[in-house]
Design an enzyme around this catalytic site. Sequence first.
Site, short mmCIF file in Angstrom:
data_model
loop_
_atom_site.label_atom_id
_atom_site.label_comp_id
_atom_site.label_asym_id
_atom_site.label_seq_id
_atom_site.Cartn_x
_atom_site.Cartn_y
_atom_site.Cartn_z
N LYS A 92 0.83 -1.21 0.00
CA LYS A 92 0.00 0.00 0.00
C LYS A 92 0.87 1.26 0.00
O LYS A 92 0.65 2.17 -0.79
CB LYS A 92 -0.92 0.02 1.24
CG LYS A 92 -1.92 -1.11 1.28
CD LYS A 92 -2.83 -1.01 2.49
CE LYS A 92 -2.10 -1.17 3.81
NZ LYS A 92 -1.44 -2.49 3.99
N THR A 93 1.84 1.27 0.90
CA THR A 93 2.70 2.44 0.97
C THR A 93 3.52 2.57 -0.32
O THR A 93 3.75 3.67 -0.81
CB THR A 93 3.62 2.34 2.20
OG1 THR A 93 2.79 2.18 3.35
CG2 THR A 93 4.44 3.60 2.38
N ASP A 138 -1.78 7.78 3.99
CA ASP A 138 -1.40 6.41 4.35
C ASP A 138 -2.05 6.07 5.69
O ASP A 138 -2.35 6.96 6.48
CB ASP A 138 0.13 6.31 4.44
CG ASP A 138 0.63 4.88 4.32
OD1 ASP A 138 -0.21 3.96 4.18
OD2 ASP A 138 1.85 4.67 4.34
N GLU A 139 -2.26 4.79 5.96
CA GLU A 139 -2.79 4.34 7.26
C GLU A 139 -4.14 5.01 7.58
O GLU A 139 -4.38 5.44 8.70
CB GLU A 139 -1.79 4.64 8.39
CG GLU A 139 -0.37 4.19 8.12
CD GLU A 139 -0.12 2.73 8.48
OE1 GLU A 139 -1.09 2.03 8.85
OE2 GLU A 139 1.04 2.29 8.36
N GLN A 148 -5.44 -3.44 10.80
CA GLN A 148 -4.36 -2.77 11.52
C GLN A 148 -4.82 -1.50 12.21
O GLN A 148 -4.02 -0.61 12.50
CB GLN A 148 -3.21 -2.45 10.56
CG GLN A 148 -2.54 -3.68 10.02
CD GLN A 148 -1.33 -3.33 9.17
OE1 GLN A 148 -0.31 -2.91 9.67
NE2 GLN A 148 -1.47 -3.48 7.86
N ARG A 186 5.41 -7.18 10.89
CA ARG A 186 6.59 -6.35 10.62
C ARG A 186 7.77 -7.20 10.18
O ARG A 186 8.75 -6.70 9.64
CB ARG A 186 7.04 -5.56 11.88
CG ARG A 186 6.08 -4.54 12.45
CD ARG A 186 5.52 -3.61 11.44
NE ARG A 186 4.22 -4.11 10.98
CZ ARG A 186 3.66 -3.72 9.84
NH1 ARG A 186 4.27 -2.89 9.04
NH2 ARG A 186 2.49 -4.19 9.47
P1 ATP Z 1 1.74 -2.12 5.95
O1 ATP Z 1 0.30 -2.57 5.95
O2 ATP Z 1 2.54 -2.86 6.94
O3 ATP Z 1 1.86 -0.65 6.00
P2 ATP Z 1 2.09 -1.97 3.10
O4 ATP Z 1 0.88 -2.56 2.49
O5 ATP Z 1 2.17 -0.51 3.14
O6 ATP Z 1 2.33 -2.61 4.53
P3 ATP Z 1 4.64 -1.81 1.81
O7 ATP Z 1 5.42 -1.38 2.98
O8 ATP Z 1 4.32 -0.84 0.76
O9 ATP Z 1 3.32 -2.56 2.31
O10 ATP Z 1 5.36 -3.04 1.11
C1 ATP Z 1 5.86 -4.13 1.85
C2 ATP Z 1 7.13 -4.65 1.22
O11 ATP Z 1 6.86 -5.28 -0.01
C3 ATP Z 1 8.12 -3.56 0.90
O12 ATP Z 1 9.42 -4.01 1.14
C4 ATP Z 1 7.90 -3.32 -0.58
O13 ATP Z 1 9.05 -2.79 -1.19
C5 ATP Z 1 7.58 -4.71 -1.07
N1 ATP Z 1 6.73 -4.74 -2.28
C6 ATP Z 1 5.52 -4.19 -2.42
N2 ATP Z 1 5.00 -4.42 -3.63
C7 ATP Z 1 5.92 -5.15 -4.32
C8 ATP Z 1 5.99 -5.71 -5.63
N3 ATP Z 1 5.00 -5.57 -6.50
N4 ATP Z 1 7.10 -6.40 -5.96
C9 ATP Z 1 8.11 -6.55 -5.07
N5 ATP Z 1 8.11 -6.06 -3.84
C10 ATP Z 1 7.03 -5.36 -3.44
MG MG Z 2 2.29 0.85 4.76
#
Ligand code: ATP
Ligand code: MG
Length: 688
Positions: free
Chosen positions: A30-31, A216-217, A247, A606
């Site tokens: 997402k981030t 975000d969040e 979350q 995490r």
């Molecule tokens: P959270 O809910 O914990 O905030 P999030 O959904 O924001 O998580 P991110 O932090 O954006 O998730 O991504 C998690 C990890 O996965 C990061 O290391 C990111 O670089 C990697 N990632 C995300 N999408 C891809 C992708 N399409 N290919 C490879 N790596 C990815």
């Molecule tokens: Mg995130």
Amino acid sequence: MAHGLNPPQQKAVNTLAGPLLVLAGAGTGKTRVVTYRIAKLIQSGIRADRILAVTFTNKAATEMQERIGELLGKKNKKQPATSTFHSHCVRVLRRQIQHLGYPRKFSIYDRGDQESLARGVLREIRVPNETLRPGDLLYFIGGWKTKCIRPADAAAIASTDKEHLAAMAYRRYQKGLKQRGAVDFDDLLLLTEELFTNFDAVRREEAALFDHLLIDEYQDTNGSQYRIVKALAQDHRNLCVVGDDDQSIYGWRGAEVEHILRFSHDWPDSTVVWLENNYRSTAEILTVANRLIAFNKKRHPKELKAARPGGKQPRIEQYPNETKEAEGVVADIARLLRQPDFEPNDFAILFRTNEQPRAFETELRRAGLPYVLIGGMSFFDRKEVRDVLAYMKMIDSPTDEVSLLRIINTPPRGLGGKSVEVLTKEAVRQGKPLWDVLGQPTVVAVLPDTAQRACEELRSLVDMFQQRFKKRPMVDAMRAMLERVDYESELQRLYDNPNDREARMAALEELANALGAYETKAKKPTLAGFLDDVALGGPDFNDEKDKQLKRNAIVLMTLHSAKGLEFPHVYMVGMEEGLLPHHRSVAVEGEAIDEERRLCYVGVTRAQDYLTLSMALTRRKWGKPRDTIPSRFLFELIGQAENPHAGNTATRQRPPGATRTQKAATPATRPPSKTRAATDLPSRRRRT
Ligand code: ATP
Ligand code: MG
């Protein structure tokens, strides 16, 4: 740009206008979508300064800034504003607060300032300490403010005597803040909301500063934040929010998960994107995470799918007491660090309460391992740092009475309690700030000679340093100020031990470093700007040296502040009933326990490669060791607890040797283990 994004992520990144919701589980990117989308917007010609990205912590804001910078490459210097809700609100209020009758140079009160004001208010309305302490009052006020309840409404809904008193005091407290030209942390949101609601021209002006808003969040927005977002986005409608209902961990601060769940209702033509591949953690870790969160009653069912198969099974470790737990965890980290594959910053130790890190800090220091403690009681709460900041606040705005009172006789300059009382009484009589009274010759004349000289000295000090802090670098002004007030003499007076004095001086040096870093980073550095940064949770220590330090340190932080981050090795410590779930939520059960479970889920998700959960079999309470009970979440996440909500996701398995029937709510004496046979584990009663 499409590089490194899966199809639904691409869809989100390429939806460049209109309302957009990404609702998805932990680690699904997402981030990443938010950062890529910002880069995409800029590449498609949107000016960086027309984009506002909001994150929940300063750390997250800095990280996002870095990620966008990397995506855009070195050539592209222009960066969009990434801030937290609170820091954005400070910016709005600095431009607009006069509409609400506050001065534009308002000060932001921290906890200590709030307490002094609360104490004063209670004294004014003659409420004895036994009836309501300043801390209790602030607890009530904080509770009301997070629910956006203002003094009039608080009085209307108060039911107990205590609440009535508190509601009355709340009104005075708000008046007191306004009189002093000050706001507290919660006011930043409330006043911004008030501005937007009551002054539509102001709202439009502020909304017009940006064409794109990304958040975000979003699952953790409270009522004020929700309405602020709406106020800022309703004209251009280019609003992108991302979040995960599993979350949502700030219910206790008034956050409402419904805000994200009703997004498509609020913004009818919105695009909705779901993501399900988790790129962060190994399959083994995700199994545990999925199993745990399935215990929550109210949720949108979603499973995380592992993009990284296999991995190491999470471990559960038990230690005889909390000191041994800290030793064990630190020894484990030290052992791994002797291998070439790992760096200190690959490790995070996560805990539930602010008291827990002390034991780990001690051990880490003993082991000579670098660490950073993020959040919690910080550097900025230390006495010497607060004293010097009070000087700086008073120089910035002499009517800041709380700061003035803090330093009026620190170091002692002959303005003792009696003289100060005379002055404050006179200030109340005249209805003027204490600072003004300090400069009235007729008033000062009644004081003893030394006190008279001290008043004069204070006035000239402020005059002089108001000028000096306008010059660059401000660090020089700060050093000169420390010399002029002879703060070292205060340290001499308080600490006999030279090592203590040195440590305190080092803290002040660190403050100077923070000021220096701020001056390098800020576009137009001012003393007020620096103080704002400090009030918002500490400026980022962004120069190279600090960056190095940050890069190579083991991270200690609460589960709350770990949201959104990731680490190869995660240690979740203190997995005990009363800590996680926290005892306050155990008392009320239901929704509160669900929130603790989400917090546990945040912790588990995490971890990228290795997850270690640990507990102490006894833990000291007021100095005496007490037996603990393993957290119910340990049983849930390894599938030893029956899940009444989720069909058959939790299969009952028992490690060899465990014969008792265990119930989720009252785990039996033998704590669960996945990695070792339960027979190897010490029983909870057998203390070693
Ligand atoms: P959270 O809910 O914990 O905030 P999030 O959904 O924001 O998580 P991110 O932090 O954006 O998730 O991504 C998690 C990890 O996965 C990061 O290391 C990111 O670089 C990697 N990632 C995300 N999408 C891809 C992708 N399409 N290919 C490879 N790596 C990815
Ligand atoms: Mg995130």
